[in-house]
Motif scaffolding. Structure first.
Motif, PDB file in Angstrom:
ATOM      1  N   GLY A 129       0.882  -1.179   0.096  1.00 35.66           N
ATOM      2  CA  GLY A 129       0.356  -0.241   0.121  1.00 35.66           C
ATOM      3  C   GLY A 129       0.883   1.382  -0.063  1.00 35.66           C
ATOM      4  O   GLY A 129       0.384   2.275  -0.312  1.00 35.66           O
ATOM      5  N   TYR A 132       1.358   1.713  -3.694  1.00 32.56           N
ATOM      6  CA  TYR A 132       0.479   1.569  -4.540  1.00 32.56           C
ATOM      7  C   TYR A 132      -0.946   2.195  -3.605  1.00 32.56           C
ATOM      8  O   TYR A 132      -1.519   1.388  -2.791  1.00 32.56           O
ATOM      9  CB  TYR A 132      -0.231   0.060  -4.976  1.00 32.56           C
ATOM     10  CG  TYR A 132       0.728  -0.678  -5.424  1.00 32.56           C
ATOM     11  CD1 TYR A 132       1.158  -0.449  -6.861  1.00 32.56           C
ATOM     12  CD2 TYR A 132       1.522  -1.585  -4.994  1.00 32.56           C
ATOM     13  CE1 TYR A 132       2.130  -1.064  -7.820  1.00 32.56           C
ATOM     14  CE2 TYR A 132       2.540  -2.316  -5.637  1.00 32.56           C
ATOM     15  CZ  TYR A 132       2.894  -2.104  -6.946  1.00 32.56           C
ATOM     16  OH  TYR A 132       4.018  -2.780  -7.499  1.00 32.56           O
ATOM     17  N   PRO A 133      -1.179   3.521  -3.953  1.00 27.69           N
ATOM     18  CA  PRO A 133      -2.296   4.220  -3.006  1.00 27.69           C
ATOM     19  C   PRO A 133      -3.504   3.659  -3.218  1.00 27.69           C
ATOM     20  O   PRO A 133      -4.417   3.812  -2.201  1.00 27.69           O
ATOM     21  CB  PRO A 133      -2.092   5.631  -3.584  1.00 27.69           C
ATOM     22  CG  PRO A 133      -0.856   5.730  -4.449  1.00 27.69           C
ATOM     23  CD  PRO A 133      -0.297   4.443  -4.871  1.00 27.69           C
ATOM     24  N   LYS A 134      -3.828   3.053  -4.527  1.00 24.12           N
ATOM     25  CA  LYS A 134      -5.231   2.734  -4.477  1.00 24.12           C
ATOM     26  C   LYS A 134      -5.520   1.504  -3.607  1.00 24.12           C
ATOM     27  O   LYS A 134      -6.507   1.031  -3.224  1.00 24.12           O
ATOM     28  CB  LYS A 134      -5.721   2.181  -5.947  1.00 24.12           C
ATOM     29  CG  LYS A 134      -5.853   3.199  -6.796  1.00 24.12           C
ATOM     30  CD  LYS A 134      -6.140   2.938  -8.321  1.00 24.12           C
ATOM     31  CE  LYS A 134      -6.360   4.357  -9.263  1.00 24.12           C
ATOM     32  NZ  LYS A 134      -6.626   3.967 -10.595  1.00 24.12           N
ATOM     33  N   LEU A 135      -4.386   0.486  -3.340  1.00 24.87           N
ATOM     34  CA  LEU A 135      -4.496  -0.539  -2.517  1.00 24.87           C
ATOM     35  C   LEU A 135      -4.549   0.061  -1.062  1.00 24.87           C
ATOM     36  O   LEU A 135      -5.592  -0.712  -0.311  1.00 24.87           O
ATOM     37  CB  LEU A 135      -3.129  -1.364  -2.758  1.00 24.87           C
ATOM     38  CG  LEU A 135      -3.024  -2.706  -1.743  1.00 24.87           C
ATOM     39  CD1 LEU A 135      -4.315  -3.429  -1.690  1.00 24.87           C
ATOM     40  CD2 LEU A 135      -1.812  -3.373  -2.185  1.00 24.87           C
ATOM     41  N   SER A 136      -3.823   1.131  -0.640  1.00 28.10           N
ATOM     42  CA  SER A 136      -4.097   1.317   0.638  1.00 28.10           C
ATOM     43  C   SER A 136      -5.385   2.089   0.884  1.00 28.10           C
ATOM     44  O   SER A 136      -5.918   1.829   1.926  1.00 28.10           O
ATOM     45  CB  SER A 136      -3.223   2.849   0.748  1.00 28.10           C
ATOM     46  OG  SER A 136      -3.360   3.202   2.113  1.00 28.10           O
ATOM     47  N   GLU A 137      -6.031   2.573  -0.247  1.00 28.63           N
ATOM     48  CA  GLU A 137      -7.314   3.146   0.047  1.00 28.63           C
ATOM     49  C   GLU A 137      -8.617   1.861   0.243  1.00 28.63           C
ATOM     50  O   GLU A 137      -9.290   1.899   0.991  1.00 28.63           O
ATOM     51  CB  GLU A 137      -7.946   3.708  -1.087  1.00 28.63           C
ATOM     52  CG  GLU A 137      -7.202   5.225  -1.303  1.00 28.63           C
ATOM     53  CD  GLU A 137      -7.371   6.244  -0.098  1.00 28.63           C
ATOM     54  OE1 GLU A 137      -8.392   6.184   0.350  1.00 28.63           O
ATOM     55  OE2 GLU A 137      -6.323   6.534   0.437  1.00 28.63           O
ATOM     56  N   LYS A 138      -8.345   0.741  -0.504  1.00 31.14           N
ATOM     57  CA  LYS A 138      -8.915  -0.495  -0.443  1.00 31.14           C
ATOM     58  C   LYS A 138      -8.917  -1.080   0.917  1.00 31.14           C
ATOM     59  O   LYS A 138     -10.020  -1.466   1.604  1.00 31.14           O
ATOM     60  CB  LYS A 138      -8.596  -1.225  -1.288  1.00 31.14           C
ATOM     61  CG  LYS A 138      -9.042  -1.370  -2.801  1.00 31.14           C
ATOM     62  CD  LYS A 138      -8.483  -2.471  -3.631  1.00 31.14           C
ATOM     63  CE  LYS A 138      -9.556  -3.395  -4.375  1.00 31.14           C
ATOM     64  NZ  LYS A 138      -9.091  -4.088  -5.476  1.00 31.14           N
TER      65      LYS A 138
END
Length: 161
Positions: A129, A132-138
């Motif tokens: 995360g 990969y910021p989108k993974l952090s948001e998930k």
């Protein structure tokens, strides 16, 4: 987002199923291998070298008993290595836990609970995360779902009693 899971033997697969599913559910590309540090060290070295070259972000290792696998893998890479100590017949997995957490200085292995494949997946996702910021948001959304479920359970208990 790439994660390699290396187990000491095929008999470890059932203990790592949830880990594999969690990673895939979050969109990670997962490679799974069964390579013993003691019985197939050359193939293990080739596998780790592939991880070093192919964009793998995190390596999760799972082993029981002497549990040399996580440390051996960590000695061949600077990628984050997460060790999952597995419960075997003797010592209820404490032997594997002690083997994994007692790494020499400079060759760390992040270690989760005995049979803690789920937390190994979540830790790998948290590590990735950062990149990969989108993974952090998930992951944040997942944590919010956990919180909401917990609060609902609390409300149900309070109403019942």
């Amino acid at each position: 987002m790439k994660v390699a899971i290396i187990m000491g033997s095929a008999s470890d697969a059932d203990k790592m199923e949830a880990c594999i599913h969690i990673l895939k559910d979050f969109g990670a590309e997962v490679t799974v291998r069964a390579l013993s540090a003691h019985r197939a060290h050359k193939a293990l070295e080739e596998c780790v070298n592939e991880c070093n070259e192919n964009g793998t972000d995190v390596i999760i290792t799972a082993a029981g008993m002497a549990a040399a696998l996580p440390g051996v893998v960590a000695s061949m890479t600077v990628l984050p290595v997460i060790g999952v100590p597995l419960k075997a017949v003797a010592f209820d997995g404490l032997d594997a836990l002690m083997s994994i957490v007692q790494m020499p200085s400079g060759v760390p292995v992040a270690t989760v609970a005995i049979n803690g494949g789920k937390n190994a997946a979540y830790l790998a996702l948290q590590i990735m995360g950062i990149k990969y910021p989108k993974l952090s948001e998930k992951l944040k959304a997942f944590r919010k779902e956990q919180e909401d479920a917990c609060l609902k359970t609390d409300q149900d208990i309070r109403e019942r009693y």
